[in-house]
Design an enzyme around this catalytic site. Structure first.
Site, PDB file in Angstrom:
ATOM      1  N   HIS A 445       0.835  -1.210   0.000  1.00  0.00           N
ATOM      2  CA  HIS A 445       0.000   0.000   0.000  1.00  0.00           C
ATOM      3  C   HIS A 445       0.871   1.262   0.000  1.00  0.00           C
ATOM      4  CE1 HIS A 445      -3.638   2.387   1.174  1.00  0.00           C
ATOM      5  NE2 HIS A 445      -2.697   3.177   1.687  1.00  0.00           N
ATOM      6  N   GLU A 446       1.798   1.323   0.958  1.00  0.00           N
ATOM      7  CA  GLU A 446       2.624   2.528   1.076  1.00  0.00           C
ATOM      8  C   GLU A 446       3.548   2.696  -0.130  1.00  0.00           C
ATOM      9  OE1 GLU A 446       1.677   4.640   3.094  1.00  0.00           O
ATOM     10  OE2 GLU A 446       0.490   3.357   4.416  1.00  0.00           O
ATOM     11  N   HIS A 449       1.726   4.527  -2.869  1.00  0.00           N
ATOM     12  CA  HIS A 449       1.816   5.982  -2.691  1.00  0.00           C
ATOM     13  C   HIS A 449       3.175   6.497  -3.168  1.00  0.00           C
ATOM     14  CE1 HIS A 449      -1.845   6.916  -0.575  1.00  0.00           C
ATOM     15  NE2 HIS A 449      -1.583   6.117   0.450  1.00  0.00           N
ATOM     16  N   HIS A 452       3.705   6.600  -6.893  1.00  0.00           N
ATOM     17  CA  HIS A 452       2.909   7.682  -7.484  1.00  0.00           C
ATOM     18  C   HIS A 452       3.709   8.987  -7.435  1.00  0.00           C
ATOM     19  CE1 HIS A 452      -1.292   9.814  -7.640  1.00  0.00           C
ATOM     20  NE2 HIS A 452      -0.678   9.815  -8.800  1.00  0.00           N
TER      21      HIS A 452
END
Length: 656
Positions: A445-446, A449, A452
């Site tokens: 998940h991290e 980020h 991105h």
């Protein structure tokens, strides 16, 4: 190439910040003196002034979260009012505002879409900051912003202090007999010749007892301590809500929710509420069924006639094991941190053509790992990974961007950097850091980020990486990458026993995949409970703790299958909205999840999760574009259609 993480002169940060702010003011004054202002001679250097200040400030905020001490608290408290005052004054500078508006109207036809996006975002933000207001209202807004910034920091600090102040000591092995060996090792200590076990409110320790603790009274003790943390935050919440309401009324909005949506993809308050309620209605009955299964097991095993909130994790874990034979402790030796990282990097190279190369660099803790990211053998970014729990570290997991990818007005290319911070089980001299599968999901998940931000190809800093991305879609790339943590062929890259090097077999992996949607409706309803509470709390002014509690109780009565005990003060620990930036925006997790589930479904439909063509299209159309276009347009460019909410419900097993 990269600026090093250097805090040698940390205690002098206040004075350095004041010098930097004075320099920034001088630079802006000289920009304002330019007679014929253009995008190149005004907007570009203006963005660089902000970027330079951010480079200095980010480590100060960061170190307070990851190495919290009296000194970091003092430095942050000294710097917060200075930066808040500067940012408020800057955001209300009518001369910058007019200059941006003039450039936008005079050069509209000659600017490209990305430059127009920078200008439109900046003009909007100036208006949201009250640049158009009379001077007395501007002054009041300035005061409000400083006070809100201080209150937010105080809320987080109270929570951290409360988390660190609690210890539950157990000296009877019967009370810890079901706790996994690795968690027990971390809890164990010797005192007066006797073996004892210490549990705290740090997330790995709290989860270990609430999930596996055999003693029901002890489970309630640690649950009660966790859900009653920082009662002093009650007053801070009242003050935050009051000041936020005053702030947005000054700006001409009816409510903080309305103000919040002006920077988001969602179009109206009604759209957000109906979106959440639609999901809640679709998941409500399934959530009741899921809870009933837990109640039946608790009755069968222990004759428990009334299941309480502090029982749910304990009996859910037993149910999960009974249904899927899924024992977290069995898996943890296969998810050794170093192996997970190496395999994860191999997977990312496979689909995105990027490489992670560990480098020596200054860092804030010996366990932090630093990597350069390479694309076609060329370094394009740097990432810092701080993965293990520490007492001086804020709970939870997050990505923080430090530098941004852009080309400056002197044609110098700046490379992006970011931090990933987690609270995974600690490694010791005898035991490596062995992760739960849920930790692996958090890491994916991290990293979503981070990529991105780090893979951006945008040349304007204010819309590069995660800058300029609407808050309610910023979770899209992180949730998208999460889904791959449940894919068999991805897990095989790193699920290897840290001692025997044996790869986790298909049957064991299938149990993880089959269990993915275990209690997915309960989890969704819980998220919606938080999101509805947050959004409704900001639709009008709630003036005291009783009103706030009544709102939360009414939402729970409508949708939650089980009501928590009356002492549960969840709101006092809701740091996402009172200590972070999610106020009237917690719904974003679900909003973005629709996009991420739909994007992942395209890989499922292609019958190839390693579909490189599709992965590179996602990289080019979503990740590399940062905030340079609205996400609804970027998603359409990627998928060639509008997103569908059904993909999320299918992936979560709520509909077939």
């Amino acid at each position: 190439m990269f600026k090093e993480f250097n805090l040698e002169n940390f205690e002098n940060s206040k004075n350095i910040l004041e010098e930097k702010i004075n320099k920034s003011k001088e630079q802006i004054e000289s920009l304002l003196k330019i007679e014929n202002k253009t995008y190149e001679n005004f907007v570009k250097p203006y963005q660089e002034v902000g970027e330079s200040l951010n480079d200095f400030l980010t480590p100060i905020f960061h170190i307070d979260s990851v190495k919290n001490t009296k000194i970091t608290q003092k430095v942050l408290e000294e710097c917060l009012p200075i930066i808040s005052l500067y940012e408020t004054e800057l955001s209300q500078n009518v001369f910058i505002y007019r200059a941006l508006k003039d450039i936008h109207s005079n050069s509209y036809t000659s600017l490209n879409d990305i430059q127009l996006k920078v200008l439109e975002n900046e003009i909007r933000d100036f208006e949201l900051s009250g640049c158009h207001l009379e001077n007395n209202k501007k002054e009041r807004l300035k005061e409000l912003n400083i006070k809100l910034s201080e209150l937010s920091q105080k809320f987080s600090q109270n929570l951290l202090n409360a988390t660190n102040s609690f210890e539950m000591i157990i000296d009877d092995f019967e009370d810890v007999k079901e706790i996994p060996k690795s968690d027990l090792e971390l809890a164990k200590f010797e005192e007066e010749g006797k073996t004892k076990y210490k549990f705290t409110l740090q997330m790995p320790s709290y989860l270990a007892y609430i999930t596996y603790g055999s003693n029901r009274q002890k489970r309630e003790e640690i649950y009660k301590a966790y859900t009653t943390r920082a009662p002093e935050n009650e007053e801070i919440i009242n003050e935050i809500l009051k000041l936020k309401d005053e702030k947005v009324k000054l700006l001409g909005f009816n409510s903080y929710a309305q103000y919040s949506l002006s920077r988001k993809m969602a179009n109206s308050e009604e759209e957000v509420i109906s979106f959440l309620e639609e999901l809640a209605k679709k998941g409500k009955n399934k959530a009741k069924e899921e809870l009933k299964e837990v109640e039946e097991l608790a009755l069968k095993l222990d004759g428990l006639k009334e299941l309480k909130s502090f029982d749910i994790s304990y009996y859910s874990e037993k149910l999960k094991k009974a249904k899927y034979d899924l024992d977290e402790e069995y898996y943890r030796p296969y998810f050794e941190q170093k192996s997970v990282l190496e395999g994860f990097f191999t997977f990312l190279k496979e689909i995105f053509n990027i490489e992670f190369k560990e480098v020596e660099a200054l860092k804030w803790d010996e366990k932090v790992k630093v990597y350069n990211i390479l694309e076609e053998e060329k370094t394009i970014a740097r990432i810092y990974l701080d993965l293990e729990a520490r007492k001086d570290k804020r709970g939870g997991a997050w990505m923080n961007n430090w530098h941004t990818h852009f080309t400056d007005s002197k044609n110098i290319k700046h490379l992006p950097t970011a931090y990933i911070v987690c609270n995974f089980p600690q490694s010791s001299e005898t035991t490596p850091s062995l992760l739960r599968h849920s930790d692996v999901v958090t890491l994916f998940h991290e990293m979503g980020h981070a990529l991105h931000h780090l893979l951006s190809k945008v040349e304007e800093p204010n819309v590069s990486g995660i800058a300029g991305v609407a808050w309610d879609v910023v979770e899209f790339p992180s949730q998208f990458l999460e889904y791959f943590a449940y894919a068999k062929d991805v897990l095989k890259f790193f699920a290897k026993h840290y001692e025997t090097k044996e790869v986790l077999d298909d049957e064991a992996i299938n149990r993880i995949i089959n269990a993915k949607n275990f209690q997915s409706s309960l989890a969704m309803i819980r998220q919606i409970e938080f999101a509805l509470f947050d959004f409704k709390l900001h639709q009008k002014l709630y003036t005291n703790a009783q009103e706030i509690q009544a709102l939360l109780d009414s939402i729970r009565a409508e949708y939650s299958p089980i009501l928590p005990p009356s002492y549960n003060k969840f709101q006092n620990g809701f740091s996402h909205i009172f200590g972070g930036g999610y106020a009237a925006g917690y719904y974003s997790y679900k909003w973005a999840e629709v996009l991420s589930a739909d994007a992942f479904y395209m890989f499922i439909d292609s019958n190839n999760l390693f579909n490189k063509e599709l992965a590179l299209k996602y990289k080019h159309t979503i990740l590399e574009k940062g905030g340079s276009q609205n996400m609804d347009k970027l998603f359409f460019n990627f998928a060639q259609r509008e997103p569908s909410v059904d993909s999320l419900l299918k992936i979560d097993g709520i509909i077939s």
